[in-house]
Scaffold this active site. Structure first.
Site, PDB file in Angstrom:
ATOM      1  N   GLU A 160     -13.580  -1.325   6.709  1.00  0.00           N
ATOM      2  CA  GLU A 160     -12.836  -1.541   7.963  1.00  0.00           C
ATOM      3  C   GLU A 160     -13.605  -1.008   9.169  1.00  0.00           C
ATOM      4  O   GLU A 160     -13.332  -1.424  10.289  1.00  0.00           O
ATOM      5  CB  GLU A 160     -11.422  -0.941   7.887  1.00  0.00           C
ATOM      6  CG  GLU A 160     -11.365   0.566   7.808  1.00  0.00           C
ATOM      7  CD  GLU A 160      -9.939   1.108   7.664  1.00  0.00           C
ATOM      8  OE1 GLU A 160      -9.140   0.502   6.958  1.00  0.00           O
ATOM      9  OE2 GLU A 160      -9.661   2.140   8.289  1.00  0.00           O
ATOM     10  N   TYR A 202      -2.934  11.608   5.483  1.00  0.00           N
ATOM     11  CA  TYR A 202      -3.201  10.306   6.088  1.00  0.00           C
ATOM     12  C   TYR A 202      -2.111   9.284   5.718  1.00  0.00           C
ATOM     13  O   TYR A 202      -1.713   9.182   4.559  1.00  0.00           O
ATOM     14  CB  TYR A 202      -4.576   9.755   5.655  1.00  0.00           C
ATOM     15  CG  TYR A 202      -4.674   8.301   5.997  1.00  0.00           C
ATOM     16  CD1 TYR A 202      -4.878   7.909   7.317  1.00  0.00           C
ATOM     17  CD2 TYR A 202      -4.437   7.320   5.039  1.00  0.00           C
ATOM     18  CE1 TYR A 202      -4.861   6.577   7.666  1.00  0.00           C
ATOM     19  CE2 TYR A 202      -4.423   5.974   5.376  1.00  0.00           C
ATOM     20  CZ  TYR A 202      -4.638   5.616   6.694  1.00  0.00           C
ATOM     21  OH  TYR A 202      -4.607   4.294   7.038  1.00  0.00           O
ATOM     22  N   ARG A 249       0.859  -1.184   0.000  1.00  0.00           N
ATOM     23  CA  ARG A 249       0.000   0.000   0.000  1.00  0.00           C
ATOM     24  C   ARG A 249       0.891   1.228   0.000  1.00  0.00           C
ATOM     25  O   ARG A 249       1.822   1.320   0.812  1.00  0.00           O
ATOM     26  CB  ARG A 249      -0.865  -0.043   1.258  1.00  0.00           C
ATOM     27  CG  ARG A 249      -1.730   1.162   1.455  1.00  0.00           C
ATOM     28  CD  ARG A 249      -2.425   1.123   2.812  1.00  0.00           C
ATOM     29  NE  ARG A 249      -1.840   2.091   3.706  1.00  0.00           N
ATOM     30  CZ  ARG A 249      -2.479   2.650   4.744  1.00  0.00           C
ATOM     31  NH1 ARG A 249      -3.727   2.311   5.015  1.00  0.00           N
ATOM     32  NH2 ARG A 249      -1.877   3.527   5.508  1.00  0.00           N
ATOM     33  N   HIS A 308      -9.072   6.644   2.629  1.00  0.00           N
ATOM     34  CA  HIS A 308      -9.508   6.884   4.005  1.00  0.00           C
ATOM     35  C   HIS A 308     -10.757   7.754   4.096  1.00  0.00           C
ATOM     36  O   HIS A 308     -10.801   8.743   4.843  1.00  0.00           O
ATOM     37  CB  HIS A 308      -8.344   7.457   4.836  1.00  0.00           C
ATOM     38  CG  HIS A 308      -8.294   6.882   6.225  1.00  0.00           C
ATOM     39  ND1 HIS A 308      -8.741   7.553   7.328  1.00  0.00           N
ATOM     40  CD2 HIS A 308      -7.857   5.678   6.682  1.00  0.00           C
ATOM     41  CE1 HIS A 308      -8.588   6.796   8.407  1.00  0.00           C
ATOM     42  NE2 HIS A 308      -8.053   5.646   8.034  1.00  0.00           N
ATOM     43  N   GLU A 335      -8.980   1.926  -1.676  1.00  0.00           N
ATOM     44  CA  GLU A 335      -9.681   1.612  -0.426  1.00  0.00           C
ATOM     45  C   GLU A 335     -10.465   2.807   0.118  1.00  0.00           C
ATOM     46  O   GLU A 335      -9.988   3.950   0.061  1.00  0.00           O
ATOM     47  CB  GLU A 335      -8.621   1.176   0.597  1.00  0.00           C
ATOM     48  CG  GLU A 335      -9.151   0.926   1.982  1.00  0.00           C
ATOM     49  CD  GLU A 335      -8.029   0.533   2.935  1.00  0.00           C
ATOM     50  OE1 GLU A 335      -6.984   0.040   2.456  1.00  0.00           O
ATOM     51  OE2 GLU A 335      -8.196   0.721   4.143  1.00  0.00           O
ATOM     52  N   GLU A 354      -4.253  -7.385   5.242  1.00  0.00           N
ATOM     53  CA  GLU A 354      -3.353  -6.273   5.596  1.00  0.00           C
ATOM     54  C   GLU A 354      -2.377  -6.723   6.687  1.00  0.00           C
ATOM     55  O   GLU A 354      -2.765  -7.403   7.630  1.00  0.00           O
ATOM     56  CB  GLU A 354      -4.190  -5.090   6.105  1.00  0.00           C
ATOM     57  CG  GLU A 354      -3.371  -3.866   6.453  1.00  0.00           C
ATOM     58  CD  GLU A 354      -4.248  -2.687   6.871  1.00  0.00           C
ATOM     59  OE1 GLU A 354      -5.444  -2.889   7.175  1.00  0.00           O
ATOM     60  OE2 GLU A 354      -3.729  -1.555   6.900  1.00  0.00           O
ATOM     61  N   ASP A 385      -5.051   3.787   0.053  1.00  0.00           N
ATOM     62  CA  ASP A 385      -6.153   4.044   0.990  1.00  0.00           C
ATOM     63  C   ASP A 385      -6.546   5.512   0.916  1.00  0.00           C
ATOM     64  O   ASP A 385      -5.759   6.395   1.259  1.00  0.00           O
ATOM     65  CB  ASP A 385      -5.695   3.685   2.416  1.00  0.00           C
ATOM     66  CG  ASP A 385      -6.852   3.646   3.406  1.00  0.00           C
ATOM     67  OD1 ASP A 385      -7.959   4.101   3.048  1.00  0.00           O
ATOM     68  OD2 ASP A 385      -6.638   3.158   4.539  1.00  0.00           O
ATOM     69  N   TRP A 422     -11.603  12.004   8.798  1.00  0.00           N
ATOM     70  CA  TRP A 422     -10.172  11.805   8.921  1.00  0.00           C
ATOM     71  C   TRP A 422      -9.707  10.647   8.081  1.00  0.00           C
ATOM     72  O   TRP A 422     -10.303   9.630   7.984  1.00  0.00           O
ATOM     73  CB  TRP A 422      -9.784  11.549  10.387  1.00  0.00           C
ATOM     74  CG  TRP A 422      -8.343  11.146  10.477  1.00  0.00           C
ATOM     75  CD1 TRP A 422      -7.234  11.930  10.248  1.00  0.00           C
ATOM     76  CD2 TRP A 422      -7.837   9.834  10.775  1.00  0.00           C
ATOM     77  NE1 TRP A 422      -6.096  11.187  10.388  1.00  0.00           N
ATOM     78  CE2 TRP A 422      -6.426   9.908  10.703  1.00  0.00           C
ATOM     79  CE3 TRP A 422      -8.450   8.617  11.071  1.00  0.00           C
ATOM     80  CZ2 TRP A 422      -5.606   8.803  10.929  1.00  0.00           C
ATOM     81  CZ3 TRP A 422      -7.647   7.528  11.304  1.00  0.00           C
ATOM     82  CH2 TRP A 422      -6.236   7.614  11.232  1.00  0.00           C
ATOM     83  N   ARG A 452     -13.503  -5.299   3.848  1.00  0.00           N
ATOM     84  CA  ARG A 452     -12.439  -5.124   4.852  1.00  0.00           C
ATOM     85  C   ARG A 452     -12.892  -5.323   6.294  1.00  0.00           C
ATOM     86  O   ARG A 452     -12.089  -5.184   7.217  1.00  0.00           O
ATOM     87  CB  ARG A 452     -11.821  -3.731   4.682  1.00  0.00           C
ATOM     88  CG  ARG A 452     -10.989  -3.728   3.432  1.00  0.00           C
ATOM     89  CD  ARG A 452     -10.150  -2.536   3.215  1.00  0.00           C
ATOM     90  NE  ARG A 452      -9.426  -1.965   4.328  1.00  0.00           N
ATOM     91  CZ  ARG A 452      -8.353  -2.507   4.898  1.00  0.00           C
ATOM     92  NH1 ARG A 452      -7.872  -3.635   4.465  1.00  0.00           N
ATOM     93  NH2 ARG A 452      -7.759  -1.883   5.905  1.00  0.00           N
TER      94      ARG A 452
HETATM   95  C1  CS2 Z   1      -6.252   2.189   8.027  1.00  0.00           C
HETATM   96  C2  CS2 Z   1      -6.010   2.253   9.500  1.00  0.00           C
HETATM   97  O1  CS2 Z   1      -5.079   0.200   7.960  1.00  0.00           O
HETATM   98  C3  CS2 Z   1      -5.848   0.921   7.373  1.00  0.00           C
HETATM   99  O2  CS2 Z   1      -6.285   0.723   6.261  1.00  0.00           O
HETATM  100  O3  CS2 Z   1      -7.335   2.776   7.492  1.00  0.00           O
HETATM  101  O4  CS2 Z   1      -4.784   2.913   9.654  1.00  0.00           O
HETATM  102  C4  CS2 Z   1      -7.078   2.948  10.339  1.00  0.00           C
HETATM  103  O5  CS2 Z   1      -7.007   4.312  10.160  1.00  0.00           O
HETATM  104  C5  CS2 Z   1      -6.891   2.609  11.781  1.00  0.00           C
HETATM  105  O6  CS2 Z   1      -6.804   1.236  11.932  1.00  0.00           O
HETATM  106  C6  CS2 Z   1      -8.005   3.186  12.627  1.00  0.00           C
HETATM  107  O7  CS2 Z   1      -7.994   2.664  13.899  1.00  0.00           O
HETATM  108 MG    MG Z   2      -7.914   1.828   5.693  1.00  0.00          MG
END
Ligand code: CS2
Ligand code: MG
Length: 402
Positions: free
Chosen positions: A262, A159, A147, A212, A236, A339, A210, A402, A283
């Site tokens: 996620e 991020y 990634r 995010h 993602e 991941e 990602d 975020w 995810r």
């Molecule tokens: C992220 C994480 O791993 C990922 O893809 O999006 O860093 C996520 O922000 C954190 O696990 C949040 O707790």
């Molecule tokens: Mg993520």
């Protein structure tokens, strides 16, 4: 066999973890992860006040019945706190069953479907040069999928990019920090990162990215289209996913594969996404999605629609979850990728484990149960520290995702 004791271990070996230990009258115990990043004590209290007393005396082999009791019996369904608490109990029960039957958990889930579990690593850099270098180093370390995240010019604290050369860690101790965000600058910049990665590193490596949750659906559609020449493994969380039909709009415009979930905690969060084939990878993790029992049902449902798994595996998911995900990923047919963000050495010492990495793949090991333990004495030396995920604001100060 009967459950005789249910104990919570809250510790912070470099970051916070909540771990459930279920003990039985036959001396066998199981571990479950109950960590919900930034909201750890809510789950700990849900478990200790409302769940654990009900487990004493129960048959730990009755996994489905205990799951249904915790889900339906609470009357209040779903939500990250509830589903993380249920997951902790569920995973500990699978661990107990594997140990009692003297077999690794993957054998209880259908047995090995593959030699190893393909994992992706996190590479990042403050600029393109650093990010390309980081991807290259991960490839040299054996990763087949990486990634890539990169600092965006004019966006302080993008991020996925750590401060001061430290490994990236999403939560920070103390109260929530703030980052800045500009969609315009990000969208103009990101394609140049992937162009450079393909030019320098070739067509073979699987590249992931990602977003995010930071774009609107039409912005995400534009990004997906712009990234098509670089053949990403996935894009993602292109936008927040509470409104599942957002993905229809993205899908209509791009063939870049999409991953999300996620932050999901049950199959119902992804029901339309799966049924309408708007995503390619789901995810939702074992720890936040109700444990192995619910993940299995969700993955089996997803399999009908060509959707594969791509479970969350950041450092806020403890080695117990990592082990569970690896057993799961080794066994199910529609596994996609896992991941892998390695834990710190101290975390690995608190949670000794059997899983290992070699040449792009991880393996859960062949120990009975999950193959992960907890060193309670060491854990006691690492007390909980309040920590939060940061928040993000647009350049004009508006709070954004975020
Ligand atoms: C992220 C994480 O791993 C990922 O893809 O999006 O860093 C996520 O922000 C954190 O696990 C949040 O707790
Ligand atoms: Mg993520």
């Amino acid at each position: 066999m009967k459950i005789t004791e249910a104990r919570l271990i809250v510790c912070s070996p470099d970051r916070n973890f909540v771990t459930l230990k279920l003990c039985t009258d036959e001396g066998i115990y199981g571990l479950g992860d109950a960590t919900l990043n930034g909201r750890e004590l809510a789950v700990a209290s849900y478990l200790s006040e409302h769940v654990l007393p009900c487990l004493i005396g129960r048959d730990p082999f009755a996994i489905e019945d205990i799951w249904q009791t915790l889900y339906r019996g609470a009357y209040w369904r779903r939500g990250p706190v509830t589903m993380t608490a249920i997951a902790a109990v569920d995973v500990a029960l699978w661990d107990i069953k594997g140990k009692a039957l003297n077999t690794p958990v993957y054998n209880l889930l259908g047995g090995r479907s593959r030699q190893g579990v393909l994992v992706y690593a996190h590479a990042n850099g403050k600029d393109i040069e650093e990010a390309v270098d980081s991807v290259r180093r991960h490839m040299e370390a054996g990763y087949l999928a990486v990634r890539a995240q990169c600092g965006v010019p004019g966006v302080a604290g993008s991020y996925g990019v750590p401060k001061g050369g430290k490994p990236y860690e999403p939560a920070e101790r103390g109260l929530p920090g703030e980052g800045v965000w500009s969609t315009e600058r990000y969208l103009n910049f990101v394609p140049s990162l992937f162009e450079k990665l393909r030019v320098d590193l070739g067509p073979e490596v699987h590249l992931l990215h990602d977003v995010h949750h930071r774009l609107t659906p039409i912005e995400a559609a534009r990004l997906g289209k712009a990234l098509e020449p670089y053949r990403l493994f996935w894009m993602e969380d292109p936008c927040p996913a509470e409104l599942q039909e957002s993905f229809e709009l993205i899908r209509r415009h791009t063939t870049t594969p999409l991953a999300t979930g996620e932050v999901f905690n049950s199959v119902w969060d992804a029901h339309e996404l799966i049924r309408r084939q708007w995503i390619d990878y789901l995810r939702m993790s074992i720890v936040h999605g109700g444990g192995i029992t619910h993940a299995k049902k969700t993955a089996d449902f997803a399999a009908l629609y060509h959707v594969r798994t791509g479970f969350h595996g950041a450092t806020d998911l403890s080695p117990v979850t990592m082990a569970a995900a690896l057993h799961f990923g080794l066994a199910i047919h529609n596994f996609g990728i896992q991941e892998h963000m390695p834990h710190t050495r101290l975390t690995d010492e608190v949670f000794p484990h059997e899983y290992s990495f070699a040449e792009g793949y991880m393996h859960p090991g062949d120990a009975a149960g999950l193959g992960v333990d907890i060193d309670e004495k060491l854990a006691a030396k690492c007390p909980y520290q309040r920590a939060y995920l940061p928040v993000a604001r647009k350049l004009d100060g508006t709070l954004t995702d975020w």
